[in-house]
Write a protein that holds these residues in place. Structure first.
Motif, PDB file in Angstrom:
ATOM      1  N   ALA A  42      27.499  17.219  48.301  1.00 36.89           N
ATOM      2  CA  ALA A  42      26.544  16.877  49.322  1.00 36.89           C
ATOM      3  C   ALA A  42      25.668  17.931  49.777  1.00 36.89           C
ATOM      4  CB  ALA A  42      27.412  16.427  50.823  1.00 36.89           C
ATOM      5  N   PRO A  43      24.336  17.445  50.097  1.00 39.80           N
ATOM      6  CA  PRO A  43      23.580  18.531  50.617  1.00 39.80           C
ATOM      7  C   PRO A  43      23.801  19.002  52.196  1.00 39.80           C
ATOM      8  CG  PRO A  43      22.275  16.733  49.492  1.00 39.80           C
ATOM      9  CD  PRO A  43      23.688  16.365  49.667  1.00 39.80           C
ATOM     10  N   CYS A  44      23.103  19.889  52.877  1.00 43.20           N
ATOM     11  CA  CYS A  44      23.401  19.986  54.034  1.00 43.20           C
ATOM     12  C   CYS A  44      22.735  18.883  54.834  1.00 43.20           C
ATOM     13  CB  CYS A  44      23.021  21.562  54.441  1.00 43.20           C
ATOM     14  SG  CYS A  44      23.815  22.679  53.786  1.00 43.20           S
ATOM     15  N   SER A  45      22.863  18.985  56.405  1.00 45.23           N
ATOM     16  CA  SER A  45      22.486  18.006  57.240  1.00 45.23           C
ATOM     17  C   SER A  45      21.209  17.485  56.955  1.00 45.23           C
ATOM     18  CB  SER A  45      22.803  18.663  58.584  1.00 45.23           C
ATOM     19  OG  SER A  45      24.141  19.069  58.694  1.00 45.23           O
ATOM     20  N   ALA A  46      21.118  16.330  56.854  1.00 41.42           N
ATOM     21  CA  ALA A  46      19.845  15.750  57.028  1.00 41.42           C
ATOM     22  C   ALA A  46      20.157  14.020  57.124  1.00 41.42           C
ATOM     23  CB  ALA A  46      19.002  15.546  55.569  1.00 41.42           C
ATOM     24  N   ARG A  60      18.341   1.860  61.591  1.00 44.62           N
ATOM     25  CA  ARG A  60      19.288   2.176  60.525  1.00 44.62           C
ATOM     26  C   ARG A  60      19.282   3.679  60.270  1.00 44.62           C
ATOM     27  NH1 ARG A  60      18.325  -0.230  54.260  1.00 44.62           N
ATOM     28  NH2 ARG A  60      16.909   1.293  54.191  1.00 44.62           N
ATOM     29  N   LEU A  61      20.429   3.910  60.217  1.00 48.21           N
ATOM     30  CA  LEU A  61      20.776   5.308  60.065  1.00 48.21           C
ATOM     31  C   LEU A  61      21.125   5.711  58.200  1.00 48.21           C
ATOM     32  CD1 LEU A  61      21.810   8.487  60.353  1.00 48.21           C
ATOM     33  CD2 LEU A  61      24.002   7.420  60.993  1.00 48.21           C
ATOM     34  N   THR A  62      20.604   6.604  57.555  1.00 51.14           N
ATOM     35  CA  THR A  62      20.991   6.820  56.240  1.00 51.14           C
ATOM     36  C   THR A  62      21.188   8.397  56.282  1.00 51.14           C
ATOM     37  OG1 THR A  62      19.250   5.198  55.310  1.00 51.14           O
ATOM     38  CG2 THR A  62      20.292   6.854  53.718  1.00 51.14           C
ATOM     39  N   PHE A  89       9.213   2.709  60.867  1.00 56.33           N
ATOM     40  CA  PHE A  89       9.019   3.972  61.001  1.00 56.33           C
ATOM     41  C   PHE A  89      10.211   5.044  60.717  1.00 56.33           C
ATOM     42  CE2 PHE A  89       8.930   7.928  63.738  1.00 56.33           C
ATOM     43  CZ  PHE A  89       7.271   8.282  63.831  1.00 56.33           C
ATOM     44  N   ARG A  90       9.949   6.021  60.186  1.00 49.03           N
ATOM     45  CA  ARG A  90      10.962   6.805  59.559  1.00 49.03           C
ATOM     46  C   ARG A  90      11.054   8.258  60.134  1.00 49.03           C
ATOM     47  NH1 ARG A  90       8.420   5.203  54.238  1.00 49.03           N
ATOM     48  NH2 ARG A  90       6.736   5.976  55.659  1.00 49.03           N
ATOM     49  N   LEU A  91      12.297   8.461  60.893  1.00 52.32           N
ATOM     50  CA  LEU A  91      12.469   9.705  61.427  1.00 52.32           C
ATOM     51  C   LEU A  91      13.473  10.604  60.660  1.00 52.32           C
ATOM     52  CD1 LEU A  91      12.241  11.975  63.800  1.00 52.32           C
ATOM     53  CD2 LEU A  91      13.673  10.491  65.207  1.00 52.32           C
ATOM     54  N   LEU A  92      13.339  11.823  60.585  1.00 51.77           N
ATOM     55  CA  LEU A  92      14.277  12.643  59.593  1.00 51.77           C
ATOM     56  C   LEU A  92      14.698  13.371  60.812  1.00 51.77           C
ATOM     57  CD1 LEU A  92      15.485  13.570  57.155  1.00 51.77           C
ATOM     58  CD2 LEU A  92      13.632  14.881  56.456  1.00 51.77           C
ATOM     59  N   VAL A  93      15.911  13.428  60.874  1.00 45.75           N
ATOM     60  CA  VAL A  93      16.810  14.406  61.778  1.00 45.75           C
ATOM     61  C   VAL A  93      17.622  15.303  60.904  1.00 45.75           C
ATOM     62  CG1 VAL A  93      18.468  14.552  63.575  1.00 45.75           C
ATOM     63  CG2 VAL A  93      16.925  12.530  63.241  1.00 45.75           C
ATOM     64  N   ASP A  94      16.819  16.821  61.146  1.00 41.30           N
ATOM     65  CA  ASP A  94      17.405  17.700  60.343  1.00 41.30           C
ATOM     66  C   ASP A  94      16.950  17.580  58.788  1.00 41.30           C
ATOM     67  OD1 ASP A  94      18.278  19.376  62.614  1.00 41.30           O
ATOM     68  OD2 ASP A  94      20.212  18.807  62.317  1.00 41.30           O
ATOM     69  N   PHE A  95      16.780  18.795  58.079  1.00 43.13           N
ATOM     70  CA  PHE A  95      16.219  18.877  56.850  1.00 43.13           C
ATOM     71  C   PHE A  95      16.975  20.084  56.008  1.00 43.13           C
ATOM     72  CE2 PHE A  95      11.871  17.724  54.954  1.00 43.13           C
ATOM     73  CZ  PHE A  95      12.464  17.370  53.807  1.00 43.13           C
ATOM     74  N   LEU A 154      12.642  15.869  63.214  1.00 43.82           N
ATOM     75  CA  LEU A 154      13.089  16.392  64.343  1.00 43.82           C
ATOM     76  C   LEU A 154      14.161  17.407  63.829  1.00 43.82           C
ATOM     77  CD1 LEU A 154      14.381  14.895  67.533  1.00 43.82           C
ATOM     78  CD2 LEU A 154      15.531  16.569  66.574  1.00 43.82           C
ATOM     79  N   LEU A 155      14.152  18.718  64.021  1.00 44.83           N
ATOM     80  CA  LEU A 155      15.121  19.756  63.832  1.00 44.83           C
ATOM     81  C   LEU A 155      15.836  20.123  64.896  1.00 44.83           C
ATOM     82  CD1 LEU A 155      12.727  22.173  61.405  1.00 44.83           C
ATOM     83  CD2 LEU A 155      14.305  20.177  60.741  1.00 44.83           C
ATOM     84  N   SER A 156      17.227  19.952  64.857  1.00 45.80           N
ATOM     85  CA  SER A 156      18.089  20.163  66.176  1.00 45.80           C
ATOM     86  C   SER A 156      18.116  21.858  66.453  1.00 45.80           C
ATOM     87  CB  SER A 156      19.370  19.831  65.701  1.00 45.80           C
ATOM     88  OG  SER A 156      20.148  20.512  64.580  1.00 45.80           O
TER      89      SER A 156
END
Ligand SMILES: [Zn+2]
Ligand SMILES: [Zn+2]
Length: 250
Positions: A17-21, A2-4, A29-35, A56-58
């Protein structure tokens, strides 16, 4: 999986909206892509302050990583005691950059009590239950597009990029393709930075993806309607512009 969507504003925070996250979850398991900046707000609203198992930070443009600095406080000084170090997969300069942005004159520069860093390089590796593949894309600094696989389902993420072959490879056959569309079509955009709606859709078509999720539009300078119209002309499948709080089962 699932993507949130926690944040999706391109380049700087928008009025809505905030910036990319992007939070990607499977098997608990929760993987945060960009913050990006502001996304700690939506992390708390749509998930939980500590509901992250890896990051994970792109790339290290500030619109993709600044809340990793604010997050140091939340984990190090939690009233119930410090949280254990969180794995962070990021370009090699991340420890220095995050520590420099976080630290003041009289504070320790080290942040390895909060984060354990793994330097990204092109290739595949596991993060929790996910099989992750990253490759360099076309952006002025070291930037990684991302392909996340889980039980035969695939989510691809462009990060920030201008047109490139690596993005088509990463997105090949993806069920969902989260792709940036920062620029408007039909105007003179700087080269080797970002995609337009049409270019995002052309990459989606070449990669044969199931669904195109457009992100990283710049609200102050862009137009959702024009971006969607331009994208629709180049991709036959479903297209959506993502918003904070939007959830997708992939
Ligand atoms: Zn960006
Ligand atoms: Zn960037």
């Amino acid at each position: 999986m699932r993507l949130t969507v926690l944040g999706c504003a391109g380049s700087f925070p928008g009025p809505e909206a905030p910036c990319s996250a992007y939070l990607v979850e499977a098997d608990g398991f929760r993987l945060l892509v960009d913050f990006g900046p502001g996304s700690m707000t939506t992390l708390q609203r749509f998930s939980g302050l500590y509901a992250v198992d890896a990051i994970l930070l792109s790339h290290l443009h500030c619109d993709h990583m600044l809340d990793a600095c604010s997050y140091v406080v939340a984990r190090r000084y939690a009233p119930e005691g410090p949280y254990p170090p969180l794995p962070v997969y990021a370009p090699v300069a991340a420890p220095e950059r995050i520590a420099a942005a976080y630290g003041g004159e009289n504070e320790p520069m080290a942040i390895n009590d909060v984060y354990t860093f793994y330097a990204l390089q092109p290739g595949s590796f596991p993060i929790g239950p996910f099989h992750v593949t990253v490759d360099r894309v076309n952006h002025p600094i070291e930037t990684y597009g991302v392909r996340i696989e889980h039980e035969g389902r695939v989510l691809a993420y462009s990060a920030d990029t201008a047109p490139c072959e690596a993005l088509i490879r990463l997105a090949q056959g993806a069920d969902a393709f989260l792709c940036e569309a920062s620029y408007l079509d039909g105007v003179d955009n700087p080269p080797d930075l970002h995609l337009t709606g049409r270019e995002a859709a052309e990459h989606a078509t070449k990669a044969g993806v199931g669904k195109l999720l457009l992100t990283h539009l710049v609200p102050a300078w862009g137009s959702e309607a024009l971006t969607l119209e331009a994208a629709s002309a180049a991709f036959d499948g479903p297209i959506e512009i993502v918003r904070p709080g939007a959830r997708y089962d992939i």
